[in-house]
Design a protein around this motif. Structure first.
Motif, PDB file in Angstrom:
ATOM      1  N   LEU A 252       0.822  -1.209   0.000  1.00 17.02           N
ATOM      2  CA  LEU A 252       0.000   0.000   0.000  1.00 17.02           C
ATOM      3  C   LEU A 252       0.857   1.261   0.000  1.00 17.02           C
ATOM      4  CD1 LEU A 252      -2.793   1.439   0.424  1.00 17.02           C
ATOM      5  CD2 LEU A 252      -2.450   1.090   2.876  1.00 17.02           C
ATOM      6  N   GLY A 253       2.079   1.147   0.513  1.00 17.25           N
ATOM      7  CA  GLY A 253       2.929   2.323   0.577  1.00 17.25           C
ATOM      8  C   GLY A 253       4.198   2.034   1.350  1.00 17.25           C
ATOM      9  N   GLU A 294      -3.028   3.324  -6.551  1.00 15.91           N
ATOM     10  CA  GLU A 294      -4.073   2.337  -6.857  1.00 15.91           C
ATOM     11  C   GLU A 294      -4.666   1.684  -5.609  1.00 15.91           C
ATOM     12  OE1 GLU A 294      -6.119  -1.223  -7.567  1.00 15.91           O
ATOM     13  OE2 GLU A 294      -4.099  -1.228  -6.711  1.00 15.91           O
ATOM     14  N   PRO A 295      -3.856   1.123  -4.695  1.00 13.33           N
ATOM     15  CA  PRO A 295      -4.468   0.527  -3.493  1.00 13.33           C
ATOM     16  C   PRO A 295      -5.115   1.560  -2.581  1.00 13.33           C
ATOM     17  CG  PRO A 295      -2.065   0.454  -3.338  1.00 13.33           C
ATOM     18  CD  PRO A 295      -2.399   0.887  -4.725  1.00 13.33           C
ATOM     19  N   PHE A 334      -8.840  -2.093   6.762  1.00  9.83           N
ATOM     20  CA  PHE A 334      -8.765  -2.331   5.321  1.00  9.83           C
ATOM     21  C   PHE A 334      -7.536  -3.154   4.978  1.00  9.83           C
ATOM     22  CE2 PHE A 334      -7.109  -0.839   1.173  1.00  9.83           C
ATOM     23  CZ  PHE A 334      -8.125  -1.317   0.353  1.00  9.83           C
ATOM     24  N   MET A 335      -6.396  -2.816   5.561  1.00 13.70           N
ATOM     25  CA  MET A 335      -5.171  -3.561   5.271  1.00 13.70           C
ATOM     26  C   MET A 335      -5.296  -5.013   5.722  1.00 13.70           C
ATOM     27  SD  MET A 335      -2.304  -0.681   6.275  1.00 13.70           S
ATOM     28  CE  MET A 335      -0.912  -1.703   5.816  1.00 13.70           C
ATOM     29  N   LEU A 340      -2.895  -6.274   2.795  1.00 11.33           N
ATOM     30  CA  LEU A 340      -1.942  -5.277   2.318  1.00 11.33           C
ATOM     31  C   LEU A 340      -0.914  -4.937   3.396  1.00 11.33           C
ATOM     32  CD1 LEU A 340      -4.363  -2.822   0.482  1.00 11.33           C
ATOM     33  CD2 LEU A 340      -3.003  -4.675  -0.493  1.00 11.33           C
ATOM     34  N   THR A 341       0.221  -4.396   2.959  1.00 15.84           N
ATOM     35  CA  THR A 341       1.291  -4.037   3.885  1.00 15.84           C
ATOM     36  C   THR A 341       1.899  -2.695   3.498  1.00 15.84           C
ATOM     37  OG1 THR A 341       2.969  -5.133   2.541  1.00 15.84           O
ATOM     38  CG2 THR A 341       1.905  -6.462   4.260  1.00 15.84           C
ATOM     39  N   LEU A 342       2.671  -2.145   4.431  1.00 17.64           N
ATOM     40  CA  LEU A 342       3.586  -1.046   4.145  1.00 17.64           C
ATOM     41  C   LEU A 342       5.004  -1.601   4.209  1.00 17.64           C
ATOM     42  CD1 LEU A 342       2.204   1.903   6.333  1.00 17.64           C
ATOM     43  CD2 LEU A 342       1.807   1.510   3.904  1.00 17.64           C
ATOM     44  N   ILE A 343       5.864  -1.146   3.322  1.00 18.93           N
ATOM     45  CA  ILE A 343       7.285  -1.454   3.444  1.00 18.93           C
ATOM     46  C   ILE A 343       7.877  -0.450   4.426  1.00 18.93           C
ATOM     47  CG2 ILE A 343       9.502  -1.525   2.255  1.00 18.93           C
ATOM     48  CD1 ILE A 343       8.070  -2.484  -0.231  1.00 18.93           C
TER      49      ILE A 343
END
Length: 863
Positions: A252-253, A294-295, A334-335, A340-343
């Motif tokens: 996601l970001g 996009e996500p 939502f994640m 979804l993840t963040l780096i």
């Protein structure tokens, strides 16, 4: 070139990537060429350099060039050569000790502050959120101004929320933002957006960015300070991961805040043992993150669908956060749902690219927690000197692993091999219309999240219970957390300030509006109540309501109306009229009615059942220190006389139609023909109201009654027969031909009869409801509209023994005339024995069948 093409024979060769590589590569050929020049000059081959002195000087320059470039080459290579050595700061390892990583990690590398040049410059929009802390914002802006430049196409948008009080600090913030707006910094242009109404941080953030493919956004609140390397790192992450040929769709970001406090489990983070490389985490960050378009666009669409619910996540302390203020709580859910993840960065000693400054109260930081939070949330900011120190110890913070090789940390902060979408049954349990269990809500390492949620719910509910202006909340108006809080309050023993109803009984009531009303009556005795158990049809209930409302108002009680949706009336009172805050309506509450007769609760109530003939005329003592419970379909009278004000309360209803009823009234007024330039309301006010109550067959009038109820309704049969429309028609013809009539009737025959009369057909008006012969919720809307319109006419022709006619007359306050037939000498309503004989004789004279049913009813109910 062969090394850059990764040919086998170059596996150990060094790829030239720096200035040292270039100089060293040029030094030897340049030196050889200069040597040749020296020889030629010395032999006289060049006329421009024809002395040996000049040749020796040139040779000295050549040798110095070779030596300097060779030294530079090896010194530079010791820092930036491509190796698999990293420093690891663990209990058994000190920073600077070497640890070799397997060659299969797929690491990508670049030396300090040297950036690859992309074919295009990705767009990064930095959103700064401000309100009334100009000093904090200036600190943020100053740190952004000091940030090292980037090849990204950077722009800034400053969002300033509106302060309704227009405080001095807010004014200063507006001035600062207005000064910056339209300027261009060394990083990019600046725009400011000023809200015209107070939106709050959550709404401002969610509305800040409309994602466009290929664009990235960074969100920074005004209590953030950033590192001088913030944009360098953002660039690295965007070019390496966001602009990759095959971007990882689960990302996601990028999280540029190096978190040490685990908000999910309320503990210090367990270290990620991966040589300080970035890793993936299934948790949002509001203190310095870059989001992918996009996500994030999918998240915004998801938020719109879920904005009305509290977005719980399994086993997370964030479940205790206020959903109406926290955008982060929604993003975390939502994640979790989408996998979804963040780096996230993972620098040594918790060096970070951004950090909150916990030195002032904010939206989600309270003053009493500042020192506690400061120790857990503030991180040291990474500087260029810190990078040099790390590199001198053998660790390059700019080494980025491939996304596919990263460690993954899930929403519970456990390392996992992969993430997947959660089971449907878990999602369903979290989204249920009740507060989820503590097994779902409480973190494994830190219990008490559900208890805390209920505590906050109790505080919210207590405030609402004490608010005399609060209109009765319905089920949907109260959250599942508030519902659980109400259940806890009502289950608690009365000597401890609770309702004392017991958990078993309370668990059987799922409607949160009902729980709220019970709590208002029983918890801490906020206010005494008057409970009206309304009976029979709409206007029977309304005349009881009017008098109960008057008694409640006169004795400072709030009124609770038990309003069953049954054969007599299938519409909620609140769907017909707008009610004041001090009136509560409970529908279909058999358990509550039973509760009022239980030993404990009955001791708090003084009960009167006016449906028992012997008690019909009982006087209610409004000065009682107990709650009052009255069951009635009739006007209620009190010892203090408050019930005499019922007319005022009924007239108040006529001025407060519910929206659906008001729409019928508007449609009716619009249908009236223009007359002498008068407004439609005045045209109607000049009419004579006519109410015909003529349906005598009980099974047609009120289907679905019990045998006992149907028999009791037979008492009105003679009066229905005597109020046939033909008697009204006769009286209507006595009025001047200029008179117009508004008609309300309970039978299509009444409308048809009058519309067939050539002298009346053009003078009779009505709402198009003459096909409504049932007591459905829709027909009750028409009935309420008819009642109001009858009360707004100049005069009334009414039906005998009709609660509808009686209520319309009371609402009107104008003259009313009984238009029904009567036996000679009139009905002897005050002499039951004479009246009973009159009823039987009249019905037989009218040749009405089944008079024996009426006789049976008279024998059973008339004393």
């Amino acid at each position: 070139h062969s090394c850059r093409d990764k040919k086998p024979n170059c596996s150990s060769a060094r790829v030239p990537t720096s200035l040292g590589d270039l100089l060293h590569g040029l030094a030897i050929p340049i030196g050889l060429e200069l040597g040749v020049c020296f020889i030629k000059v010395h032999s006289g081959g060049y006329s421009m350099l024809n002395t040996s002195r000049h040749g020796l000087q040139l040779l000295a320059v050549c040798l110095a060039f070779v030596v300097v470039t060779t030294v530079y080459y090896f010194n530079e290579g010791s820092r930036s050569t491509l190796t698999s050595t990293y420093s690891l700061n663990t209990p058994n390892t000190k920073l600077g000790e070497k640890h070799v990583l397997p060659s299969s990690t797929g690491t990508l590398t670049a030396s300090s502050l040297r950036r690859p040049q992309p074919n295009r410059s990705p767009k990064l929009v930095i959103h700064c959120f401000a309100y009334d802390r100009p000093t904090n914002f200036k600190r943020l802006w100053s740190s952004l101004s000091r940030a090292k430049p980037t090849v990204l196409d950077v722009s800034f948008i400053i969002h300033v929320d509106y302060d309704p009080t227009q405080s001095e600090d807010w004014q200063t913030q507006v001035d600062v933002a207005r000064t910056l707006s339209g300027s261009t910094t060394r990083h990019g242009p600046v725009t400011a957006i000023f809200a015209t109404a107070n939106r709050g941080l959550r709404a401002t953030m969610l509305e800040a960015w409309a994602p466009v493919t290929g664009e990235y956004a960074m969100f920074l609140e005004d209590d953030i300070e950033v590192s001088e390397l913030l944009l360098v790192y953002a660039e690295r992450f965007i070019l390496t991961y966001g602009e990759a040929a095959r971007r990882d769709e689960s990302v996601l970001g990028y999280k540029l805040y190096n978190q040490k406090w685990d908000e999910v489990n309320q503990r210090f983070e367990r270290p990620i043992m991966n040589n300080y490389q970035p890793f993936k985490i299934q948790e949002p960050c509001s203190w310095g993150s870059v989001f992918v378009a996009e996500p994030y666009s999918r998240y915004l669409a998801w938020f719109v669908q879920h904005v009305g619910q509290d977005p719980y996540t399994p086993q997370a302390w964030s479940n205790t956060w206020d959903a109406d203020r926290s955008a982060k709580k929604y993003l975390q859910r939502f994640m979790w749902e989408e996998g979804l993840t963040l780096i996230a960065i993972n620098l040594p000693d918790h060096y970070s690219l951004s950090t909150p400054r916990v030195d002032s109260e904010g939206t989600n930081m309270k003053a009493q927690w500042l020192e506690y939070l400061k120790a857990r949330l503030e991180m040291p900011l990474l500087t260029t000197n810190d990078v040099s120190t790390m590199q001198n110890k053998g660790y390059d913070p700019f080494v980025l692993p491939a996304a596919s090789s990263m460690i993954i940390v899930n929403s519970s902060h456990d390392e996992v091999t992969r993430l997947s979408r959660p089971p449907a049954e878990v999602v369903k349990a979290l989204d249920a219309d009740v507060l989820p269990s503590k097994q779902l809500l409480d973190p494994r390492a830190y219990k008490g999240a559900r208890f805390r949620i209920i505590q906050k719910g109790q505080a919210s509910v207590a405030s609402k219970l004490r608010d005399p202006t609060l209109v009765q909340p319905r089920h949907a108006d109260l959250s599942p957390a508030e519902g659980a809080a109400l259940q806890a309050m009502l289950s608690t023993a009365s000597d401890k300030g609770g309702g004392g109803l017991g958990s078993d009984f309370v668990a059987g009531i799922s409607d949160r509006g009902t729980l709220f009303t019970l709590a208002k009556m029983l918890v801490n005795q906020y206010q005494l109540s008057f409970v009206l158990d309304a009976q029979y049809g709409l206007t029977n209930r309304l005349r009881a309501f009017g008098s109960a409302r008057a008694i409640a108002a006169g004795s400072a009680r709030f009124l609770v109306v038990l309003w069953d949706l049954d054969s007599h009336c299938q519409a909620d009172l609140r769907s017909l009229f707008e009610l004041p805050a001090e009136v509560h309506v409970l529908t279909n509450v058999g358990p509550v009615r039973d509760l009022l007769r239980k030993t404990y609760v009955a001791g708090h109530f003084k009960e009167s059942d006016l449906m028992i003939p012997e008690q019909k005329n009982s006087l209610i003592d409004a000065h009682s220190e107990k709650h009052l419970y009255v069951r009635s379909a009739f006007q209620i009278r009190s010892k203090q006389g408050y019930g005499d004000a019922n007319v005022v309360q009924l007239r108040a209803l006529a001025h407060r139609p519910a929206p659906a009823v008001d729409a019928l009234l508007s449609a009716y007024y619009s249908s009236l023909p223009e007359r002498n330039g008068l407004a439609a309301t005045q045209v109607h006010a000049n009419m004579v109201g006519v109410h015909v109550r003529m349906v005598s067959q009980v099974s047609v009038d009120t289907p679905g009654l019990t045998e006992d109820e149907a028999l009791r309704m037979e008492l009105a049969t003679a009066f229905r027969v005597s109020c046939h429309v033909r008697y009204f028609q006769t009286m209507m013809l006595t009025f001047p031909t200029t008179t117009h009539f508004f008609l309300s009737a309970d039978a299509p025959e009444a409308y048809e009869t009058l519309l067939r009369n050539p002298q009346l057909k053009d003078r009779v008006f009505f709402i198009d409801s003459h096909k409504c012969t049932q007591r459905s919720a829709e027909c009750m809307l028409y009935a309420a509209a008819d009642l109001i319109l009858l009360s707004r006419t100049s005069k009334l022709l009414t039906s005998r023994w009709s609660a509808f006619s009686e209520t319309a007359a009371k609402m009107s306050g104008r003259d009313s005339v009984n238009a029904c037939d009567e036996p000679e000498g009139g009905w002897h309503v005050n002499d039951s024995s004479v009246l009973a004989k009159q009823i039987v004789d009249y019905l037989r004279a009218q040749q009405v069948p089944h008079v024996d049913r009426v006789e049976q009813a008279l024998h059973k109910f008339v004393k």
